[in-house]
Design a protein around this motif. Sequence first.
Motif, PDB file in Angstrom:
ATOM      1  N   UNK A 201       0.818  -1.221   0.000  1.00  0.00           N
ATOM      2  CA  UNK A 201       0.000   0.000   0.000  1.00  0.00           C
ATOM      3  C   UNK A 201       0.847   1.264   0.000  1.00  0.00           C
ATOM      4  N   UNK A 202       2.177   1.120   0.001  1.00  0.00           N
ATOM      5  CA  UNK A 202       3.093   2.275   0.000  1.00  0.00           C
ATOM      6  C   UNK A 202       2.766   3.242   1.138  1.00  0.00           C
ATOM      7  N   UNK A 203       2.616   2.692   2.329  1.00  0.00           N
ATOM      8  CA  UNK A 203       2.359   3.518   3.515  1.00  0.00           C
ATOM      9  C   UNK A 203       3.686   4.050   4.036  1.00  0.00           C
ATOM     10  N   UNK A 204       3.919   5.364   3.999  1.00  0.00           N
ATOM     11  CA  UNK A 204       5.263   5.878   4.299  1.00  0.00           C
ATOM     12  C   UNK A 204       5.582   6.012   5.782  1.00  0.00           C
ATOM     13  N   UNK A 205       4.566   6.182   6.636  1.00  0.00           N
ATOM     14  CA  UNK A 205       4.798   6.392   8.072  1.00  0.00           C
ATOM     15  C   UNK A 205       3.954   5.376   8.836  1.00  0.00           C
ATOM     16  N   UNK A 206       4.628   4.599   9.693  1.00  0.00           N
ATOM     17  CA  UNK A 206       3.958   3.519  10.414  1.00  0.00           C
ATOM     18  C   UNK A 206       3.998   3.726  11.930  1.00  0.00           C
ATOM     19  N   UNK A 207       4.174   4.967  12.371  1.00  0.00           N
ATOM     20  CA  UNK A 207       4.210   5.215  13.821  1.00  0.00           C
ATOM     21  C   UNK A 207       2.865   4.900  14.470  1.00  0.00           C
ATOM     22  N   UNK A 208       1.763   5.183  13.763  1.00  0.00           N
ATOM     23  CA  UNK A 208       0.450   4.814  14.308  1.00  0.00           C
ATOM     24  C   UNK A 208       0.312   3.306  14.407  1.00  0.00           C
ATOM     25  N   UNK A 209       0.921   2.592  13.467  1.00  0.00           N
ATOM     26  CA  UNK A 209       0.884   1.137  13.521  1.00  0.00           C
ATOM     27  C   UNK A 209       1.630   0.597  14.726  1.00  0.00           C
ATOM     28  N   UNK A 210       2.799   1.180  15.036  1.00  0.00           N
ATOM     29  CA  UNK A 210       3.542   0.743  16.215  1.00  0.00           C
ATOM     30  C   UNK A 210       2.733   0.986  17.481  1.00  0.00           C
ATOM     31  N   UNK A 211       2.083   2.159  17.560  1.00  0.00           N
ATOM     32  CA  UNK A 211       1.253   2.449  18.725  1.00  0.00           C
ATOM     33  C   UNK A 211       0.098   1.455  18.826  1.00  0.00           C
ATOM     34  N   UNK A 212      -0.564   1.159  17.707  1.00  0.00           N
ATOM     35  CA  UNK A 212      -1.687   0.226  17.731  1.00  0.00           C
ATOM     36  C   UNK A 212      -1.247  -1.178  18.094  1.00  0.00           C
ATOM     37  N   UNK A 213      -0.043  -1.563  17.698  1.00  0.00           N
ATOM     38  CA  UNK A 213       0.431  -2.891  18.084  1.00  0.00           C
ATOM     39  C   UNK A 213       0.597  -2.990  19.595  1.00  0.00           C
ATOM     40  N   UNK A 214       1.119  -1.932  20.225  1.00  0.00           N
ATOM     41  CA  UNK A 214       1.252  -1.934  21.680  1.00  0.00           C
ATOM     42  C   UNK A 214      -0.113  -1.919  22.356  1.00  0.00           C
ATOM     43  N   UNK A 215      -1.011  -1.084  21.858  1.00  0.00           N
ATOM     44  CA  UNK A 215      -2.352  -0.996  22.448  1.00  0.00           C
ATOM     45  C   UNK A 215      -3.087  -2.321  22.295  1.00  0.00           C
ATOM     46  N   UNK A 216      -2.939  -2.968  21.138  1.00  0.00           N
ATOM     47  CA  UNK A 216      -3.631  -4.236  20.904  1.00  0.00           C
ATOM     48  C   UNK A 216      -3.121  -5.316  21.843  1.00  0.00           C
ATOM     49  N   UNK A 217      -1.806  -5.446  21.981  1.00  0.00           N
ATOM     50  CA  UNK A 217      -1.270  -6.459  22.897  1.00  0.00           C
ATOM     51  C   UNK A 217      -1.676  -6.143  24.336  1.00  0.00           C
ATOM     52  N   UNK A 218      -1.637  -4.869  24.700  1.00  0.00           N
ATOM     53  CA  UNK A 218      -2.073  -4.469  26.040  1.00  0.00           C
ATOM     54  C   UNK A 218      -3.526  -4.853  26.271  1.00  0.00           C
ATOM     55  N   UNK A 219      -4.389  -4.621  25.301  1.00  0.00           N
ATOM     56  CA  UNK A 219      -5.814  -4.926  25.456  1.00  0.00           C
ATOM     57  C   UNK A 219      -6.078  -6.432  25.452  1.00  0.00           C
ATOM     58  N   UNK A 220      -5.276  -7.209  24.728  1.00  0.00           N
ATOM     59  CA  UNK A 220      -5.462  -8.660  24.728  1.00  0.00           C
ATOM     60  C   UNK A 220      -5.148  -9.258  26.090  1.00  0.00           C
ATOM     61  N   UNK A 221      -4.206  -8.671  26.795  1.00  0.00           N
ATOM     62  CA  UNK A 221      -3.883  -9.158  28.138  1.00  0.00           C
ATOM     63  C   UNK A 221      -4.839  -8.628  29.185  1.00  0.00           C
ATOM     64  N   UNK A 222      -5.654  -7.635  28.848  1.00  0.00           N
ATOM     65  CA  UNK A 222      -6.605  -7.050  29.802  1.00  0.00           C
ATOM     66  C   UNK A 222      -7.974  -6.925  29.138  1.00  0.00           C
ATOM     67  N   UNK A 223      -8.449  -8.002  28.590  1.00  0.00           N
ATOM     68  CA  UNK A 223      -9.640  -7.952  27.741  1.00  0.00           C
ATOM     69  C   UNK A 223     -10.866  -7.419  28.473  1.00  0.00           C
ATOM     70  N   UNK A 224     -11.013  -7.740  29.750  1.00  0.00           N
ATOM     71  CA  UNK A 224     -12.226  -7.364  30.476  1.00  0.00           C
ATOM     72  C   UNK A 224     -12.066  -6.098  31.308  1.00  0.00           C
ATOM     73  N   UNK A 225     -10.896  -5.504  31.286  1.00  0.00           N
ATOM     74  CA  UNK A 225     -10.692  -4.266  32.054  1.00  0.00           C
ATOM     75  C   UNK A 225     -11.446  -3.112  31.395  1.00  0.00           C
ATOM     76  N   UNK A 226     -12.146  -2.309  32.189  1.00  0.00           N
ATOM     77  CA  UNK A 226     -12.922  -1.183  31.673  1.00  0.00           C
ATOM     78  C   UNK A 226     -11.970  -0.005  31.462  1.00  0.00           C
ATOM     79  N   UNK A 227     -12.034   0.590  30.276  1.00  0.00           N
ATOM     80  CA  UNK A 227     -11.184   1.730  29.945  1.00  0.00           C
ATOM     81  C   UNK A 227     -12.063   2.929  29.591  1.00  0.00           C
ATOM     82  N   UNK A 228     -11.507   4.107  29.780  1.00  0.00           N
ATOM     83  CA  UNK A 228     -12.185   5.354  29.410  1.00  0.00           C
ATOM     84  C   UNK A 228     -11.665   5.812  28.060  1.00  0.00           C
ATOM     85  N   UNK A 229     -12.583   6.215  27.199  1.00  0.00           N
ATOM     86  CA  UNK A 229     -12.204   6.668  25.871  1.00  0.00           C
ATOM     87  C   UNK A 229     -12.703   8.088  25.674  1.00  0.00           C
ATOM     88  N   UNK A 230     -12.803   8.500  24.454  1.00  0.00           N
ATOM     89  CA  UNK A 230     -13.169   9.856  24.077  1.00  0.00           C
ATOM     90  C   UNK A 230     -14.516  10.232  24.684  1.00  0.00           C
TER      91      UNK A 230
END
Length: 334
Positions: A201-230
């Motif tokens: 897809x010729x995506x030039x910047x993947x910093x959001x991807x790195x952040x999402x990978x950390x957030x995804x792994x964090x959420x998989x280990x805490x699937x039922x924890x309640x979080x506050x969003x927007x």
Amino acid sequence: MQLAFVSPGCAICCQILSVFGIVFLVALGLLFNAEVEELTGSTEDPVNPKEVGHACFLAAAIYAGFFFCCSCQQFVRKADARRARRLSDGAQIARWFSALPVCTRFLIEATGVLTLVCGLHLLPGHYMALYWQPVMRQFQLWRIVTNFLVTGLTIGGVIHMVLLYRHSLALEKEEYGGRTADYAWFIMFCMILMTCLSWFTSTPVLSDGLLLSLVTLWSLHRADQIVNFFLGIQFPARYLPYAMMTMDFLFIGGFPYAAFYGWMSAQAYYYLSVDLPSQGGLNYIPTPQLVYRVFGQVRRNDPHAPNARMASTNNPIPQRPGGGNFWGQGRRLG
């Protein structure tokens, strides 16, 4: 050089006395200059009242000099206190930063420095982006790494840094506590997979991807924890990556490829290294031994690890006197 040589209490007392002395002497000098009869009418009063008035003014000037010196001492002491407070704050920040785990400290430092350099136009931002033509033809290999470590010098960039810090710190301290090499391998695995996916897809910047990978792994280990969003919306942590991708889609007005690649990479890592082995399968992406050596660690199930050798020495398997292992007395079944 120590400039403050008068104690605060002495300086304040000197200032108060100087003010009273200045007021009294100036008033007295004015009265003598005016040759007020109560001061100059008797035979015991000074012959030349104006000279006495000038002497009063001179004495008042001396008191004013003392007042000025004591005020300078007060100013110097306050400046020293402010400087010491700033040095103390700076030392606290330095201690806090040096106490961060290795990978989290690297991510925060590298992202902050590269973002400032590009945001202040010290270097063109496109030098950090992943463009395959200069990588392949001009061997600008740094682009493969720097595109993960650049964000915008905006409010969104600040939020990116805060989320990166929070989730990386939680993962490295809790799930990967004492396992820096394993956490570094997770980051490297996700970066490699995202780099391969970005080719299509010729995506030039993947910093959001790195952040999402950390957030995804964090959420998989805490699937039922309640979080506050927007806007204070609350939901289980398992839905956090999807909410963030939805926000990216609404803000950028297009499909968030980088965030999607990060989510895919973390899901793949979690399934292959955590979920599948927990079901009795193999770990198909174990941390390479080279990564352990870089961080000075040893794989926990490595028989050559010091702890493993100690355990085998302290708890040897009993053997028969004539050799071979002793498996205990047999019991007939049935």
